[in-house]
Design a protein around this motif. Structure first.
Motif, mmCIF file in Angstrom:
data_model
loop_
_atom_site.group_PDB
_atom_site.id
_atom_site.type_symbol
_atom_site.label_atom_id
_atom_site.label_comp_id
_atom_site.label_asym_id
_atom_site.label_seq_id
_atom_site.Cartn_x
_atom_site.Cartn_y
_atom_site.Cartn_z
ATOM 1 N N ARG A 28 40.361 64.806 82.593
ATOM 2 C CA ARG A 28 39.174 64.790 81.733
ATOM 3 C C ARG A 28 38.183 63.444 82.055
ATOM 4 N NH1 ARG A 28 41.321 66.536 75.627
ATOM 5 N NH2 ARG A 28 42.206 68.528 76.610
ATOM 6 N N LEU A 29 36.710 63.687 82.360
ATOM 7 C CA LEU A 29 36.084 62.760 82.745
ATOM 8 C C LEU A 29 34.821 62.930 81.638
ATOM 9 C CD1 LEU A 29 35.953 63.309 86.563
ATOM 10 C CD2 LEU A 29 37.311 61.582 85.160
ATOM 11 N N GLY A 30 34.228 61.753 81.164
ATOM 12 C CA GLY A 30 33.052 61.798 80.377
ATOM 13 C C GLY A 30 32.632 60.439 79.792
ATOM 14 N N VAL A 31 32.165 60.662 78.555
ATOM 15 C CA VAL A 31 31.688 59.385 77.830
ATOM 16 C C VAL A 31 32.190 59.857 76.328
ATOM 17 C CG1 VAL A 31 29.702 58.648 79.448
ATOM 18 C CG2 VAL A 31 29.297 60.239 77.353
ATOM 19 N N ARG A 47 32.757 63.098 69.132
ATOM 20 C CA ARG A 47 32.235 61.909 69.397
ATOM 21 C C ARG A 47 32.620 61.648 70.959
ATOM 22 N NH1 ARG A 47 33.046 57.991 64.780
ATOM 23 N NH2 ARG A 47 32.144 56.737 66.072
ATOM 24 N N SER A 48 32.703 62.486 71.748
ATOM 25 C CA SER A 48 32.972 62.593 73.268
ATOM 26 C C SER A 48 32.270 63.787 73.961
ATOM 27 C CB SER A 48 34.421 62.344 73.636
ATOM 28 O OG SER A 48 35.305 63.507 73.307
ATOM 29 N N TRP A 49 31.983 63.608 75.245
ATOM 30 C CA TRP A 49 31.089 64.461 75.637
ATOM 31 C C TRP A 49 31.935 64.702 77.146
ATOM 32 C CZ3 TRP A 49 29.178 61.070 72.673
ATOM 33 C CH2 TRP A 49 28.493 61.778 71.506
ATOM 34 N N VAL A 50 32.551 65.659 77.606
ATOM 35 C CA VAL A 50 33.745 65.663 78.523
ATOM 36 C C VAL A 50 33.503 66.895 79.569
ATOM 37 C CG1 VAL A 50 36.279 65.580 79.071
ATOM 38 C CG2 VAL A 50 35.332 64.218 77.077
ATOM 39 N N MET A 61 33.503 70.126 77.708
ATOM 40 C CA MET A 61 34.165 70.019 76.290
ATOM 41 C C MET A 61 33.288 69.325 75.447
ATOM 42 S SD MET A 61 38.213 69.448 77.107
ATOM 43 C CE MET A 61 38.421 69.770 75.414
ATOM 44 N N VAL A 62 32.925 69.869 74.436
ATOM 45 C CA VAL A 62 32.074 68.955 73.341
ATOM 46 C C VAL A 62 32.787 69.607 71.975
ATOM 47 C CG1 VAL A 62 30.010 68.215 72.151
ATOM 48 C CG2 VAL A 62 30.106 68.739 74.538
#
Length: 134
Positions: A28-31, A47-50, A61-62
């Motif tokens: 998984r990659l994101g912020v 709390r993450s966006w992936v 994925m949110v």
């Protein structure tokens, strides 16, 4: 499986980094929010966006909701473009310099680059200029 957060917090502007994927079939990659608990994995909470790769398929994925992404295979390198001010995180085909998919996000504060890895390894290339055509 390990999830980790970067150490450079972002609270404005456009930022771009690339990730080289080596022998990984699930990652998984994101912020993520800078103050997100280190005990939870990215992609599960709001709390993450992936962007997630698993079982030869990509998903956004949110908040534990998944969005299938179909126009991409298994690249050896992908880019992530964060447009903080406009609330967007995009997956970029770094070879073609084109957008693959964009997630809309309501950032509540500073965010950090975030990674999750089940196997293989990921190499991060940061400090890159935003590509001209994305």
């Amino acid at each position: 499986m390990g999830c980790s957060l970067g150490d450079t917090s972002i609270s404005s502007g456009r930022h771009y980094w690339e990730v080289t994927v080596k022998k990984s079939n699930e990652f998984r990659l994101g912020v993520a929010d800078a103050d997100m608990s280190r005990d939870e994995c990215i992609g599960v909470s709001s709390r993450s966006w992936v962007f997630a790769y698993s079982h030869k398929k990509w998903h956004g994925m949110v908040a534990n909701k998944t969005i299938p992404i179909t126009n991409i295979g298994h690249p050896s390198k992908v880019g992530l473009l964060l447009d903080y001010d406009n609330g967007k995180l995009s997956l970029v085909d770094s070879d073609k310099g084109s957008l693959i998919h964009t997630l809309n996000a309501a950032f509540r504060g500073p965010v950090l680059p975030a990674f999750g890895l089940w196997d293989g390894e990921l190499l991060t290339h940061s400090g890159l200029d935003v590509p001209d055509n994305v």
